[in-house]
Write a protein that holds these residues in place. Structure first.
Motif, PDB file in Angstrom:
ATOM      1  N   ILE B 252       0.751  -1.174  -0.145  1.00 44.64           N
ATOM      2  CA  ILE B 252       0.056   0.014  -0.017  1.00 44.64           C
ATOM      3  C   ILE B 252       0.954   1.251  -0.009  1.00 44.64           C
ATOM      4  N   GLY B 253       1.882   1.142   0.866  1.00 45.50           N
ATOM      5  CA  GLY B 253       2.849   2.470   1.011  1.00 45.50           C
ATOM      6  C   GLY B 253       3.408   2.823  -0.421  1.00 45.50           C
ATOM      7  N   SER B 254       4.081   1.734  -0.822  1.00 47.38           N
ATOM      8  CA  SER B 254       4.617   2.043  -2.431  1.00 47.38           C
ATOM      9  C   SER B 254       3.897   2.527  -3.521  1.00 47.38           C
ATOM     10  N   MET B 255       2.573   1.782  -3.434  1.00 45.97           N
ATOM     11  CA  MET B 255       1.500   2.323  -4.469  1.00 45.97           C
ATOM     12  C   MET B 255       1.080   3.726  -4.189  1.00 45.97           C
ATOM     13  N   MET B 256       1.061   4.193  -2.937  1.00 47.25           N
ATOM     14  CA  MET B 256       0.590   5.594  -2.684  1.00 47.25           C
ATOM     15  C   MET B 256       1.932   6.432  -3.066  1.00 47.25           C
ATOM     16  N   LYS B 258       4.057   5.841  -5.304  1.00 46.42           N
ATOM     17  CA  LYS B 258       4.064   5.988  -6.794  1.00 46.42           C
ATOM     18  C   LYS B 258       3.251   7.103  -7.337  1.00 46.42           C
ATOM     19  N   LYS B 259       2.112   6.837  -6.837  1.00 48.03           N
ATOM     20  CA  LYS B 259       1.017   8.028  -7.209  1.00 48.03           C
ATOM     21  C   LYS B 259       1.539   9.311  -6.886  1.00 48.03           C
ATOM     22  N   ILE B 260       1.930   9.443  -5.730  1.00 45.89           N
ATOM     23  CA  ILE B 260       2.482  10.844  -5.462  1.00 45.89           C
ATOM     24  C   ILE B 260       3.511  11.422  -6.501  1.00 45.89           C
ATOM     25  N   VAL B 261       4.395  10.475  -6.798  1.00 45.85           N
ATOM     26  CA  VAL B 261       5.411  10.906  -7.742  1.00 45.85           C
ATOM     27  C   VAL B 261       5.058  11.168  -9.064  1.00 45.85           C
ATOM     28  N   SER B 262       4.148  10.294  -9.419  1.00 47.56           N
ATOM     29  CA  SER B 262       3.612  10.774 -11.006  1.00 47.56           C
ATOM     30  C   SER B 262       2.688  12.046 -10.928  1.00 47.56           C
ATOM     31  N   ASN B 263       2.048  12.028  -9.857  1.00 45.37           N
ATOM     32  CA  ASN B 263       1.035  13.210  -9.636  1.00 45.37           C
ATOM     33  C   ASN B 263       2.164  14.685  -9.789  1.00 45.37           C
ATOM     34  N   LEU B 264       3.120  14.482  -8.996  1.00 39.31           N
ATOM     35  CA  LEU B 264       3.949  15.479  -8.815  1.00 39.31           C
ATOM     36  C   LEU B 264       4.804  15.753 -10.295  1.00 39.31           C
ATOM     37  N   ALA B 265       5.030  14.724 -10.857  1.00 39.26           N
ATOM     38  CA  ALA B 265       5.780  14.931 -12.161  1.00 39.26           C
ATOM     39  C   ALA B 265       4.685  15.468 -13.326  1.00 39.26           C
ATOM     40  N   ILE B 266       3.636  15.201 -13.055  1.00 32.64           N
ATOM     41  CA  ILE B 266       2.658  15.738 -14.188  1.00 32.64           C
ATOM     42  C   ILE B 266       2.025  17.095 -13.900  1.00 32.64           C
ATOM     43  N   ASN B 267       1.668  17.053 -12.654  1.00 34.96           N
ATOM     44  CA  ASN B 267       0.926  18.368 -12.260  1.00 34.96           C
ATOM     45  C   ASN B 267       2.015  19.245 -11.420  1.00 34.96           C
ATOM     46  N   GLY B 268       3.002  19.243 -11.341  1.00 36.85           N
ATOM     47  CA  GLY B 268       3.908  20.194 -10.806  1.00 36.85           C
ATOM     48  C   GLY B 268       4.192  20.035  -9.327  1.00 36.85           C
ATOM     49  N   GLY B 269       5.417  20.262  -8.882  1.00 33.77           N
ATOM     50  CA  GLY B 269       6.011  19.984  -7.555  1.00 33.77           C
ATOM     51  C   GLY B 269       5.723  21.404  -6.613  1.00 33.77           C
TER      52      GLY B 269
END
Lengths: 326, 269
Positions: B252-256, B258-269
């Motif tokens: 669960i932790g690593s899925m979360m 991954k989701k955060i990283v891709s969100n940051l990378a796509i939507n801005g940090g």
């Protein structure tokens, strides 16, 4: 050899826009308005190993977005970025090992620990061999004069001391590229000078590629050879710093404070831009005349109390580029 | 192999740094140890009173109970310190910096907390334990193998607890204010792990459920192994439970993340 290649890169975000008022807030909850913001629009450039590049632009121009794409934090919406032959956002860990990053507003050192301890940690995180680490560490201590506070906890350091340590930390693992995002922000002249001198030396001696963003044109003039200017997401200048300053950065503004309001003030060395009571703004060409000469002339004829020399602002330079080109 | 030993070494260095870091504030240390001491003394007094009023309680002996209460402190801090740090960095967007470091955030935090744990153990838990031993008497482990099994179980408990804290911290990315969730997590763990009341005292139906939840693996199962209150099969079952929950929470932790990283990378940090 091109160490960085940026090819047709664009980046846009979707941002929620807020409607007005309570009813608007309710509507936002159920059906938000998405607005697309283009932060970077189709930019192209490449950087060679050992270059020192100043990357400037006013706030919100897209320079941070570009740096984030180069360091692997952001993925471009279109186009491709290559750093050391890798796409940073795809190979984050690998890319991270080859680069150094300094974010002026954020610390990467451990607040409660002495710099010595933080450096030790970087050595292990970046897997720096013992002999390389020792050499680099001693060099940093000498060049940035860290010895005075090398065993002091970071929280007790002044901003200038801390920034010197931050900059040193970014170079410890001999990275081929170092990104510095406003490393001199808020520093006094002496601390700024120390950092600039260090960057110049390390760029010359170690051929470390330096990419520097700043609001201080002096940083650029003293550290960088090349300049990239970005405005509203578009690259509007790519060339040598010297040429740029000759073409666009020649104008200076001096504000002179007189004892009393003076009618029909006149100076042979520049033009009066504006006057408010006893304060007068004069624009002059830096290459044609020096500020002391203007002051000498003025104080010979009028009672001068005080003066202030303004650095060219980036917004001003941007305007100049547009004016002169069109 | 060399890669692994290097990575272990860098993590040890991180752990050592936090270890040193935790000793910086001496006053904090003294206050903390007094708070812990008061808490343990109060619990022991409370249990002694309850025990004296209900001599019919034949679930366990008073000595065992005191040992249990004393030992709960050996388990890692239920509300780990990094949760607040991560939450503020997610809110400020500073978490993006983690993407330019050649070390995984989770590994880094884990090593950091481990340093903090050993610091706690050495300068707080063990002195406290020794003190309780002399004041009230504590049951010592029955055998050497029981000690080893206990250490292994405590280690698994640590990973499990870390994972639950990690998931809570990352939730800050979706829930802006983490306070309520964090308090909920702390209290749920305290209650269902047996940190406050040993699970023996739960009604049967509740006990049979809590036994299989991830929380029991944090306090109750390890302490039971120490006390020798479980058979070999039960010990194996306890380890299995801990490991299964570790796998689930790690996933669960690593899925979360991954989701955060891709969100940051796509939507801005």
């Amino acid at each position: 050899m091109d160490i960085i290649q940026v090819e047709n890169v664009s980046k846009s975000y979707l941002r929620k826009d807020q409607r007005e008022g309570t009813l608007g807030g309710l509507k936002d909850l159920f059906k938000p308005v998405w607005v697309q913001k283009d932060a970077v629009k189709n930019i192209n450039f490449s950087i060679k190993l050992g270059d020192s590049v100043g990357y400037i632009g006013s706030n919100g121009s897209g320079k941070s977005t570009t740096i984030k794409m180069l360091t692997g934090i952001l993925t471009p919406t279109e186009g491709r970025v290559l750093v050391n032959g890798l796409e940073p956002y795809k190979d984050r860990m690998k890319n991270a090992k080859n680069i150094g990053v300094v974010f002026g507003q954020r610390t990467q050192l451990w607040w409660d620990l002495a710099i010595r301890e933080s450096f030790e940690l970087f050595k292990h995180i970046y897997r720096v061999p013992d002999n390389v680490f020792k050499l680099n560490k001693e060099k940093m201590i000498e060049l940035l004069r860290l010895d005075e506070f090398y065993s002091t906890p970071v929280r007790q350091l002044s901003l200038g001391q801390r920034m010197r340590a931050e900059v040193a930390a970014a170079f410890l693992h001999s990275p081929s590229i170092v990104f510095l995002d406003e490393p001199t922000i808020g520093l006094d002249v002496v601390a700024k000078e120390q950092i600039r001198k260090f960057l110049r030396e390390i760029n010359k001696e170690h051929k470390t590629t330096i990419i520097l963003t700043t609001h201080d044109m002096d940083d650029i003039e003293q550290v960088c050879e090349r300049l990239l200017l970005i405005n509203s997401g578009e690259l509007i200048y790519d060339g040598f710093v010297r040429g740029f300053m000759d073409d666009f950065g020649n104008e200076r503004v001096i504000t002179v404070h007189f004892e009393e309001p003076i009618q029909n003030i006149y100076t042979p060395f520049g033009t009066v831009h504006s006057q408010a009571g006893n304060i007068v703004k004069i624009i002059f060409e830096k290459s044609a005349v020096s500020a002391p000469k203007i002051l000498q002339d003025l104080s010979a004829r009028y009672p001068v109390i005080d003066f202030q020399l303004e650095e060219p602002k980036i917004e001003h330079l941007v305007r100049q580029v547009y004016e002169i080109r069109s | 192999m060399r890669e692994i030993s290097k990575s272990v070494k860098s993590n040890l260095i991180i752990a050592r740094q936090t270890f040193l870091n935790s000793m910086v504030f001496r006053t904090n240390y003294i206050i903390d140890i007094v708070v812990d001491l008061i808490f343990v003394l109060l619990s022991i007094m409370l249990w002694t009173t309850i025990f004296k009023d209900n001599p019919s309680q034949n679930i366990t002996s008073l000595a065992t109970l005191i040992t249990y209460v004393g030992l709960t402190k050996i388990v890692a801090q239920i509300d780990m310190k990094f949760v607040w740090d991560i939450q503020s960095r997610i809110l400020s967007g500073e978490i993006a910096i983690e993407l330019v470091r050649p070390i995984k955030l989770r590994t880094y935090l884990f090593a950091q907390e481990l340093g903090r744990y050993f610091n706690n153990l050495l300068i707080k838990t063990i002195p406290l334990y020794v003190l309780i031993y002399f004041l009230f008497g504590i049951d010592l482990p029955k055998s050497f193998s029981a000690v080893l099994l206990f250490i292994l179980s405590i280690f698994l408990s640590y990973i499990l607890l870390f994972n639950l804290n990690y998931i809570t911290a990352l939730a800050a990315f979706w829930i802006t204010k983490l306070f309520s969730l964090s308090v909920f997590k702390d209290q749920t763990i305290r209650l269902l792990s047996g940190a406050i009341v040993p699970l023996w005292f739960f009604p049967d139906w509740l006990f049979s459920i809590t036994k299989y939840l991830p929380f029991a693996g944090i306090v109750f199962l390890p302490l039971n192994i120490y006390l020798g209150k479980v058979s070999t099969t039960e010990t194996i079952e306890a380890f299995m439970l801990q490991i299964i929950w570790i796998l689930i929470t790690t996933f669960i932790g690593s899925m979360m993340w991954k989701k955060i990283v891709s969100n940051l990378a796509i939507n801005g940090g």
